[in-house]
Write a protein that holds these residues in place. Structure first.
Motif, PDB file in Angstrom:
ATOM      1  N   ASP A   1       0.808  -1.220   0.000  1.00  0.00           N
ATOM      2  CA  ASP A   1       0.000   0.000   0.000  1.00  0.00           C
ATOM      3  C   ASP A   1       0.840   1.269   0.000  1.00  0.00           C
ATOM      4  OD1 ASP A   1      -2.419  -1.213  -0.075  1.00  0.00           O
ATOM      5  OD2 ASP A   1      -2.619  -1.361   2.099  1.00  0.00           O
ATOM      6  N   GLY A   2       2.145   1.111  -0.006  1.00  0.00           N
ATOM      7  CA  GLY A   2       3.005   2.275  -0.002  1.00  0.00           C
ATOM      8  C   GLY A   2       3.380   2.682   1.419  1.00  0.00           C
ATOM      9  N   ILE A   3       4.271   3.667   1.488  1.00  0.00           N
ATOM     10  CA  ILE A   3       4.704   4.169   2.796  1.00  0.00           C
ATOM     11  C   ILE A   3       3.843   5.364   3.155  1.00  0.00           C
ATOM     12  CG2 ILE A   3       6.616   5.221   4.057  1.00  0.00           C
ATOM     13  CD1 ILE A   3       8.504   3.586   2.361  1.00  0.00           C
ATOM     14  N   ASP A   4       3.272   5.326   4.352  1.00  0.00           N
ATOM     15  CA  ASP A   4       2.354   6.384   4.759  1.00  0.00           C
ATOM     16  C   ASP A   4       3.105   7.681   5.050  1.00  0.00           C
ATOM     17  OD1 ASP A   4       0.283   7.854   6.309  1.00  0.00           O
ATOM     18  OD2 ASP A   4      -0.751   5.949   6.011  1.00  0.00           O
ATOM     19  N   VAL A   5       2.569   8.791   4.554  1.00  0.00           N
ATOM     20  CA  VAL A   5       3.238  10.077   4.754  1.00  0.00           C
ATOM     21  C   VAL A   5       3.286  10.436   6.238  1.00  0.00           C
ATOM     22  CG1 VAL A   5       1.218  11.521   4.452  1.00  0.00           C
ATOM     23  CG2 VAL A   5       3.425  12.442   3.888  1.00  0.00           C
ATOM     24  N   VAL A   6       2.313   9.952   6.999  1.00  0.00           N
ATOM     25  CA  VAL A   6       2.307  10.240   8.434  1.00  0.00           C
ATOM     26  C   VAL A   6       3.517   9.590   9.105  1.00  0.00           C
ATOM     27  CG1 VAL A   6       1.056   9.858  10.577  1.00  0.00           C
ATOM     28  CG2 VAL A   6      -0.177  10.527   8.530  1.00  0.00           C
ATOM     29  N   VAL A   7       3.830   8.350   8.710  1.00  0.00           N
ATOM     30  CA  VAL A   7       4.995   7.680   9.289  1.00  0.00           C
ATOM     31  C   VAL A   7       6.260   8.474   8.972  1.00  0.00           C
ATOM     32  CG1 VAL A   7       6.402   5.595   9.188  1.00  0.00           C
ATOM     33  CG2 VAL A   7       3.926   5.415   9.168  1.00  0.00           C
ATOM     34  N   VAL A   8       6.359   8.949   7.723  1.00  0.00           N
ATOM     35  CA  VAL A   8       7.556   9.680   7.336  1.00  0.00           C
ATOM     36  C   VAL A   8       7.629  11.013   8.080  1.00  0.00           C
ATOM     37  CG1 VAL A   8       8.785  10.729   5.414  1.00  0.00           C
ATOM     38  CG2 VAL A   8       7.588   8.582   5.085  1.00  0.00           C
ATOM     39  N   ALA A   9       6.514  11.723   8.141  1.00  0.00           N
ATOM     40  CA  ALA A   9       6.535  13.023   8.822  1.00  0.00           C
ATOM     41  C   ALA A   9       6.851  12.856  10.298  1.00  0.00           C
ATOM     42  CB  ALA A   9       5.189  13.725   8.641  1.00  0.00           C
ATOM     43  N   VAL A  10       6.175  11.916  10.951  1.00  0.00           N
ATOM     44  CA  VAL A  10       6.423  11.721  12.381  1.00  0.00           C
ATOM     45  C   VAL A  10       7.843  11.220  12.595  1.00  0.00           C
ATOM     46  CG1 VAL A  10       5.726  10.406  14.406  1.00  0.00           C
ATOM     47  CG2 VAL A  10       3.992  11.354  12.922  1.00  0.00           C
ATOM     48  N   GLY A  11       8.319  10.334  11.708  1.00  0.00           N
ATOM     49  CA  GLY A  11       9.683   9.829  11.824  1.00  0.00           C
ATOM     50  C   GLY A  11      10.703  10.938  11.709  1.00  0.00           C
ATOM     51  N   LEU A  12      10.563  11.761  10.674  1.00  0.00           N
ATOM     52  CA  LEU A  12      11.556  12.812  10.449  1.00  0.00           C
ATOM     53  C   LEU A  12      11.451  13.911  11.505  1.00  0.00           C
ATOM     54  CD1 LEU A  12      11.431  13.247   6.564  1.00  0.00           C
ATOM     55  CD2 LEU A  12      13.104  11.998   7.900  1.00  0.00           C
ATOM     56  N   PHE A  13      10.218  14.346  11.776  1.00  0.00           N
ATOM     57  CA  PHE A  13      10.063  15.477  12.695  1.00  0.00           C
ATOM     58  C   PHE A  13      10.168  15.041  14.151  1.00  0.00           C
ATOM     59  CE2 PHE A  13       7.751  17.616   9.111  1.00  0.00           C
ATOM     60  CZ  PHE A  13       8.623  18.676   8.997  1.00  0.00           C
ATOM     61  N   ALA A  14       9.426  14.008  14.558  1.00  0.00           N
ATOM     62  CA  ALA A  14       9.364  13.672  15.980  1.00  0.00           C
ATOM     63  C   ALA A  14      10.547  12.812  16.413  1.00  0.00           C
ATOM     64  CB  ALA A  14       8.051  12.960  16.294  1.00  0.00           C
ATOM     65  N   VAL A  15      10.726  11.655  15.756  1.00  0.00           N
ATOM     66  CA  VAL A  15      11.786  10.751  16.191  1.00  0.00           C
ATOM     67  C   VAL A  15      13.156  11.352  15.886  1.00  0.00           C
ATOM     68  CG1 VAL A  15      12.679   8.411  16.034  1.00  0.00           C
ATOM     69  CG2 VAL A  15      10.233   8.812  15.828  1.00  0.00           C
ATOM     70  N   GLY A  16      13.325  11.839  14.660  1.00  0.00           N
ATOM     71  CA  GLY A  16      14.596  12.452  14.294  1.00  0.00           C
ATOM     72  C   GLY A  16      14.951  13.619  15.200  1.00  0.00           C
ATOM     73  N   GLU A  17      13.952  14.464  15.454  1.00  0.00           N
ATOM     74  CA  GLU A  17      14.170  15.643  16.298  1.00  0.00           C
ATOM     75  C   GLU A  17      14.505  15.229  17.733  1.00  0.00           C
ATOM     76  OE1 GLU A  17      14.117  18.742  15.146  1.00  0.00           O
ATOM     77  OE2 GLU A  17      14.495  19.641  17.113  1.00  0.00           O
TER      78      GLU A  17
END
Lengths: 165, 505
Positions: free
Chosen positions: B204-220
């Motif tokens: 189904d593809g990679i969810d944009v929410v996972v990417v946004a939360v990953g980059l912004f929340a986890v990465g940060e």
């Protein structure tokens, strides 16, 4: 240009990463057998374009890193131990979350990462972690009809005790 | 003035002003402010983290709540930049400059007030503009075929990339990474699985929410934990009078209006974003000011103008999002993902198919703005307390909610694993100073651009020259090229002049 030595490592990593990803996509696309579908443009063109772009940007970054004294930037000082601790606690979720359930495994994540941030009040952190996870579990599983995992081990335990979740 | 638009807007108010929807709007603005005020959390992450909360709701109420979250997070973000000097997104950097300087001088309350009132003025005017611009944009959009859409998306992608950060190559790397992530999953036209690595959950593809939360929340969070022992935060408490003096009003009202005038049009362009208008507003105010030397040391104009510009552009960004389905900021990309989750595709047809939703949403923006003014002026002190949450608890909590958000997307652990990987990548990007927004916009626009690209070529029977023979498409591509080439050329010339000067010396 001595100061930029660290930064060049950064640019190099980024360049190699782009290059690697580009080559991977390229090879993968190249080796996928074409589908005989009735389309003018197959599923391979866009990946090929992106792969080409990644390779070019990767090369450009490596060029900037090695030959070009373009930007001098401080590479920030980092506390690697803390990063690894948080990353490991997060990785443990992949194993724990569905087995021990949201409450236990989430609390564990909370306590360990609070520790990495230098907090020493472990017992209080534990209480807060429990409170947060229990609250979200109740709100999500009973209020919003979404499933945060109860945990297969926890379910087994409850079964043993003769109760239901 | 268009009577149809007014009638539609009134209908929208009828939808948005039901007690039920008013309640969700209030929940949205409150949650948005509360989460947005937390350091390190910008509007994009606020929307992404709160996405699961709306899963069980019907679309209209859900989007009314989203609109509240979106505006609320903008208000909350300015509080953080002013009192803590940690802007949650690039658009608040400018506010932080003088806002924090004012806080240091004990004028934090005035900085917050001018930001809140300015945001209200700008938000309201810009929402009025949105009401009339969006239907016009729909009319234009109806003239667009796949060729023009593709060119428009190319333009949006290039501007997001070229505008952010100071290195074009790093922006491009981020964009291409996002585009690559967008490839994962089943190809819609042929049904072929691409880059799923044999993992069925990736079909189904990679969810944009996972990417946004990953980059912004986890990465940060990883970046903050890596840096927390090297940095000392200074939080300034509010003290003294909370109100703006007559002098403050006199100095604020023109920057509010000028900021709005810059923010909305630039935000509404399919190439907008809010970084440019905030910077332009700062520069304008500095040039027009009688005492430009105050800038950087707590000039109230430098908070009033950029904050107004920021909020006006936030409304502006909604015009291409709703009318064209084109996200031009990371936050808009996540809003688009939210629409898609409900099976709704923003674009010209949305205004015909879901008028209740579109106009209810727009009407709720007016209502949300009033609520936010009331929430932020008298209650500023409450939000400030949130800033005092001890960092270990705050960031551990963010990790917890990030995990929860990823898991509840599809109830599987694969999304959590992806979140972890993307979080580590986000940490790397943060360390290497790679902008994140191009990646997120690329991820959501990439698959849409590919569809339009292939549709255009199918119609033209494989003739790629259509992109250059259709006048609108040609114009858009030329603009996109100019935006990339001109700054590169200017930089190159500046570098050459600098080296020539060095040689002569």
């Amino acid at each position: 240009m001595l100061k930029s030595a660290n930064f060049r490592i950064g640019e190099t990593i980024l360049g190699l990463a782009s290059l690697g990803l580009g080559l991977f996509i390229g090879v993968e696309t190249w080796s996928t057998p074409p589908i005989a579908a009735q389309t003018v443009i197959g599923p391979g063109l866009f990946p090929a374009l992106i792969a080409t772009g990644l390779v070019l940007v990767g090369l450009q970054l490596l060029y900037e890193a090695f030959l070009h004294r373009l930007q001098v930037e401080e590479f920030p000082e980092l506390d690697w131990k803390a990063v690894i601790l948080v990353a490991a606690a997060f990785a443990s979720q992949l194993v724990l979350l569905e087995r021990l359930g949201w409450v236990v495994s989430g609390t564990f994540l909370f306590v360990v990462s609070a520790m990495a941030f230098g907090s020493r009040t472990h017992l209080r952190n534990l209480m807060i972690g429990l409170l947060l996870t229990a609250l979200t579990y109740l709100v999500f599983d009973y209020g919003l009809d979404l499933d945060l995992p109860t945990g297969s081990y926890v379910e087994d335990l409850v079964d043993l005790a003769g109760g239901t979740v | 003035m268009n009577m149809d638009t007014l009638a539609a807007l009134f209908h929208g108010f009828a939808v948005a002003a039901t007690p039920y929807n008013l309640f969700w709007s209030l929940v949205g603005v409150t949650l948005g402010t509360a989460i947005g005020v937390l350091p390190g959390i910008g509007p994009a992450l606020t929307v992404a983290l709160l996405l699961p909360v709306t899963y069980g709701m019907e679309p209209t109420s859900a989007f009314i709540m989203f609109a509240g979250i979106y505006y609320g997070a903008m208000y909350g973000g300015s509080t953080t930049s002013i009192l803590l000097n940690t802007p949650g997104e690039s658009a608040s950097i400018v506010t932080a400059l003088d806002g924090h300087a004012m806080a240091r001088k004990g004028r934090g309350a005035q900085a917050l007030a001018t930001a809140a009132i300015g945001s209200f003025v700008a938000g309201t005017i810009a929402t009025i503009a949105l009401t009339f611009v969006a239907p016009l944009m729909v009319k234009i959009a109806l003239l667009f075929g796949p060729t023009e859409y593709f060119a428009l998306m190319v333009l949006a992608l290039t501007t997001v990339t070229a505008v952010l950060g100071d290195s074009l190559s790093r922006g491009l790397a981020s964009l291409l990474f996002g585009l690559a992530l967008g490839l994962v999953g089943i190809d819609l036209q042929t049904g072929q699985a691409r880059f799923t690595l044999g993992i069925s959950e990736l079909l189904d593809g990679i969810d944009v929410v996972v990417v946004a939360v990953g980059l912004f929340a986890v990465g940060e969070t990883l970046f903050t934990v890596a840096r927390h022992c090297f940095e000392i935060e200074e939080l300034y408490q509010l003290k003294g009078s909370k109100w703006l003096s007559r002098e403050d009003w006199r100095r604020s009202w023109k920057p509010w209006l000028r900021g709005t005038a810059l923010g909305f049009p630039i935000g509404a362009l399919p190439a907008g974003g809010s970084e440019i208008p905030t910077f332009l507003s700062y520069l304008t105010e500095k040039r027009l000011s009688k005492n430009p030397e105050e800038f950087g040391h707590g000039a109230i104009e430098a908070v009033a103008g950029p904050e107004a510009a920021n909020n006006a552009s936030a409304a502006g960004v909604l015009a291409p999002l709703l009318a064209l389905g084109l996200p031009t900021s990371a936050t808009a990309a996540i809003m688009l993902a939210a629409f898609q989750q409900y099976g709704i595709q923003p674009g010209p047809l949305l205004f015909d198919n879901n008028p209740e939703l579109v106009w209810g949403l727009i009407a709720s923006l007016y209502i949300g703005n009033v609520m936010l003014l009331l929430l932020n002026l008298p209650l500023a002190g409450v939000w400030v307390k949130l800033l005092a949450i001890p960092r270990p608890w705050l960031y551990s909590g963010i990790l917890l909610f990030a995990t929860m958000g990823a898991y509840t997307l599809n109830n599987n652990i694969v999304d959590v694993a992806l979140l972890w990987i993307i979080g580590l990548i986000g940490f790397g990007m943060r360390v290497l100073n790679v902008p994140v927004a191009p990646c997120i916009v690329g991820l959501i626009l990439g698959p849409l651009a590919e569809q339009q690209f292939r549709r255009a070529l199918t119609i033209s029977q494989g003739d790629a020259s259509v992109f250059f023979t259709h006048p609108i498409s040609l114009a858009l591509i030329v603009i996109a090229l100019t935006l990339v080439l001109v700054p590169t050329l200017l930089r190159w010339r500046a570098a050459r002049q600098a080296s020539e000067a060095a040689n002569q010396a």
